[in-house]
Design an enzyme around this catalytic site. Structure first.
Site, short mmCIF file in Angstrom:
data_model
loop_
_atom_site.label_atom_id
_atom_site.label_comp_id
_atom_site.label_asym_id
_atom_site.label_seq_id
_atom_site.Cartn_x
_atom_site.Cartn_y
_atom_site.Cartn_z
CE LYS A 174 -1.74 2.97 2.84
NZ LYS A 174 -1.82 4.14 1.96
CD GLU A 249 13.29 1.33 9.36
OE1 GLU A 249 13.72 2.38 9.87
OE2 GLU A 249 13.94 0.27 9.35
CB CYS A 283 12.48 9.41 9.12
SG CYS A 283 13.50 8.50 7.98
CD GLU A 384 9.03 13.06 12.24
OE1 GLU A 384 7.90 12.59 12.45
OE2 GLU A 384 9.91 12.44 11.61
P1 NAP Z 1 1.79 8.33 8.09
O1 NAP Z 1 0.65 9.25 8.17
O2 NAP Z 1 2.04 7.40 9.22
O3 NAP Z 1 1.61 7.53 6.71
C1 NAP Z 1 2.49 6.51 6.31
C2 NAP Z 1 1.70 5.45 5.57
O4 NAP Z 1 0.75 4.88 6.44
C3 NAP Z 1 0.92 6.00 4.38
O5 NAP Z 1 0.88 5.03 3.37
C4 NAP Z 1 -0.46 6.20 4.99
O6 NAP Z 1 -1.50 6.20 4.04
C5 NAP Z 1 -0.55 4.98 5.87
N1 NAP Z 1 -1.55 5.07 6.93
C6 NAP Z 1 -2.07 6.18 7.51
N2 NAP Z 1 -2.98 5.82 8.46
C7 NAP Z 1 -3.02 4.46 8.45
C8 NAP Z 1 -3.76 3.48 9.19
N3 NAP Z 1 -4.62 3.83 10.14
N4 NAP Z 1 -3.56 2.18 8.91
C9 NAP Z 1 -2.68 1.81 7.96
N5 NAP Z 1 -1.95 2.68 7.23
C10 NAP Z 1 -2.11 3.99 7.48
O7 NAP Z 1 3.16 9.09 7.88
P2 NAP Z 1 3.42 10.33 6.93
O8 NAP Z 1 3.14 11.55 7.70
O9 NAP Z 1 2.80 10.16 5.61
O10 NAP Z 1 4.99 10.13 6.70
C11 NAP Z 1 5.92 10.79 7.42
C12 NAP Z 1 6.36 9.98 8.64
O11 NAP Z 1 7.10 8.84 8.22
C13 NAP Z 1 7.28 10.77 9.52
O12 NAP Z 1 6.99 10.56 10.86
C14 NAP Z 1 8.64 10.20 9.17
O13 NAP Z 1 9.62 10.39 10.17
C15 NAP Z 1 8.31 8.78 8.93
N6 NAP Z 1 9.35 8.13 8.14
C16 NAP Z 1 10.16 7.22 8.74
C17 NAP Z 1 11.18 6.62 8.02
C18 NAP Z 1 12.09 5.63 8.66
O14 NAP Z 1 12.75 4.90 7.93
N7 NAP Z 1 12.17 5.56 9.97
C19 NAP Z 1 11.36 6.95 6.68
C20 NAP Z 1 10.52 7.89 6.09
C21 NAP Z 1 9.51 8.46 6.84
P3 NAP Z 1 -2.02 7.59 3.41
O15 NAP Z 1 -0.87 8.16 2.69
O16 NAP Z 1 -3.10 7.14 2.51
O17 NAP Z 1 -2.49 8.43 4.55
#
Ligand code: NAP
Length: 480
Positions: A174, A249, A283, A384
């Site tokens: 996804k 992650e 991140c 963050e």
């Molecule tokens: P997010 O809201 O958690 O979204 C990440 C993914 O999860 C997207 O595909 C999102 O779908 C999906 N998602 C959202 N709600 C969900 C649920 N209830 N059940 C299942 N999947 C769900 O994160 P983001 O804000 O897009 O991304 C940024 C975050 O990612 C930051 O916190 C960053 O630090 C972290 N990150 C971590 C790493 C690492 O390697 N540690 C790398 C990159 C980013 P939708 O897009 O459709 O909402």
């Protein structure tokens, strides 16, 4: 505009069960960038069935056979790097040069795991009973559900799908709803690479509904997630019900420490890489800058001089160094962090505002920003930010800065700049982070382990470490 099909199951491009669509917006211009199908848990369940059916034969192929498909994909992704990079830039704003780097990084992952597939060794262990033999097998966990964010839409997928497929798992992916166009193109390349039907499946769609299907469907044996700590925790809670394997992650809040014995010019360049690449939406982005009080003024001046030269603009323009934020929500969060810091006494040394003149007005642009005289009460120093803003805190000595740097629920990346080799070793050992950049603002490589401590995650991606999460360890005891 007709919706592009965004659901790939059992080797076929399908309409979503719901027949809903999603409009993709270019964050640099506010223009529509595409319309794609938008599925839900029903599509996810179909994809899981396909992956489950394909698992028996895929996991039985020899590693060399699986490796061939990954090599094909490596070649295809490399050859389509410009096209993929343009899509990434179009849908999430990343400067083209960086987007190309991301795509090449993804290709490198496909190549690396094409090789690593052949090196999944087991063990024989000396037995303490004379007529028994101990054999240890490493076997694929089964169907993997992968969920990725928009900030590295192609490489985050590669970092999960490549080791999973190499290990012999089948996959349902996804992608993020912000970046379906590059995901669709990547999956067209999977199709072209000739993977057998059902081995790789993709569902673009409603996150909660698809996430729930991944949690509830017992055919899914592992959830591999990159995204926010909030969603990671939800998935971990859900996965616990069937004791599914997880790798997480999650978010970060990286301290960046500049000592008085650092090479300040190198530290400025390192900070620029760490904080302003991808418009601060990484991140591992630096989120707090600690500078020794003896050099805080000169360092801040050098940083501001560097930022004055940085061109902010549409990522698809050649000279752009810093693109827009991904969407209005992201922009508002960054502006809120700036306002909150200023209301508590921070001062703007550079930037500080949304850019609205001319072409900027249609996109989500913000000036790269330096806030001085920050303190630990400000949101930006513990939440963050995910944007091009850095708060500066002056420190007096090594012990106090290590305490401040470690004072976080996050533990993904940290950075330290010093020319004193003993101090560099102390930083490497004392910072409670999964990744420590010593005189290095860009600590990522395909073969190195990537992942966090504390609430930044569980498990590691990259290199040999990245295979572990997709393999079970089986003990076979043989009486002879
Ligand atoms: P997010 O809201 O958690 O979204 C990440 C993914 O999860 C997207 O595909 C999102 O779908 C999906 N998602 C959202 N709600 C969900 C649920 N209830 N059940 C299942 N999947 C769900 O994160 P983001 O804000 O897009 O991304 C940024 C975050 O990612 C930051 O916190 C960053 O630090 C972290 N990150 C971590 C790493 C690492 O390697 N540690 C790398 C990159 C980013 P939708 O897009 O459709 O909402």
């Amino acid at each position: 505009m007709e919706a592009t099909k965004s659901i790939f199951i059992q080797g076929e491009w399908l309409e979503s069960e719901s027949e809903e669509t999603l409009t993709v917006v270019n964050p640099a211009t506010g223009d529509q960038a595409g319309i794609v199908g938008f599925g839900d848990g029903r599509d996810a369940d179909k994809a899981i069935d396909a992956a489950h059916a394909a698992f028996a034969s895929w996991s039985q192929l020899t590693a060399r056979e699986r490796s061939k498909y990954l090599y094909n994909l490596y070649e295809l992704v490399r050859n389509h790097r410009d096209e993929l990079a343009e899509l990434i830039s179009l849908e999430m704003g990343k400067p083209l040069r960086e987007a190309k780097g991301e795509v090449l990084g993804a290709a490198d992952n496909f190549m690396w795991y094409a090789e690593e597939a052949k090196r999944v060794y087991g063990d024989t262990v000396p037995s303490s009973v004379s007529n028994k033999r101990i054999m240890v097998l490493r076997q694929p966990v089964g169907v993997v559900a992968a969920i990725t964010p928009w900030n590295f839409p192609v490489n985050m997928a590669a970092r999960k799908l490549a080791p999973a497929l190499a290990a012999g798992c089948t996959v349902v992916w996804k992608p993020a709803e912000g970046t379906p166009l590059s995901a669709i193109r990547l999956f067209q390349l999977f199709e072209q690479a000739g993977f057998p039907k059902g081995v790789v499946n993709m569902v673009v769609g409603k996150p909660e509904s698809i996430g729930q299907a991944f949690i509830d469907n017992p055919k899914v044996r592992k959830i591999a997630f990159t995204g926010s700590t909030r969603v990671g925790k939800l998935l971990m809670e859900g996965a616990a019900k069937q004791v599914k394997r997880v790798s997480m992650e999650l978010g970060g809040h990286a301290p960046f420490i500049v000592f008085d014995d650092a090479n300040l010019d190198a530290a400025v360049e390192g900070l620029f890489e760490s904080k302003f690449r991808n418009c601060g939406q990484m991140c591992i982005s630096a989120n707090r800058l600690y500078v020794h009080e003896a050099v805080v003024e000169s360092f801040t001046e050098k940083l501001v001089e560097r930022l004055k030269k940085a061109k902010v603009g549409d990522g698809r323009k050649k000279d752009t160094e810093i693109g827009p934020l991904v969407n209005e929500r992201g922009l508002n969060k960054v502006l809120d962090h700036i306002r909150d810091a200023m209301s508590q006494g921070a001062r703007v040394a550079h930037g500080g505002s949304r850019l609205t003149d001319g072409d900027y007005g249609n996109g989500f642009f913000i000036e790269p920003t330096v806030l001085v005289e920050a303190n630990e009460e400000m949101k930006i120093v513990y939440e963050e930010t995910f944007g091009p803003v850095i708060p500066v805190i002056a420190f007096k000595d090594e012990a106090s800065v290590v305490t401040m740097a470690n004072n976080s629920n996050y533990g993904l990346a940290a950075y330290a700049y010093s020319e004193n080799v003993s101090r560099c070793f102390r930083m490497a050992e004392q910072l409670e982070y999964g990744i420590v950049g010593i005189n290095d603002g860009s600590p990522t490589q395909t073969q190195a382990p990537f992942g966090g401590m504390k609430e930044s995650g569980i498990g590691r991606e990259g290199g040999v470490y990245g295979m572990d999460g997709f393999l079970e360890t089986k003990f076979v005891s043989i009486t002879v």
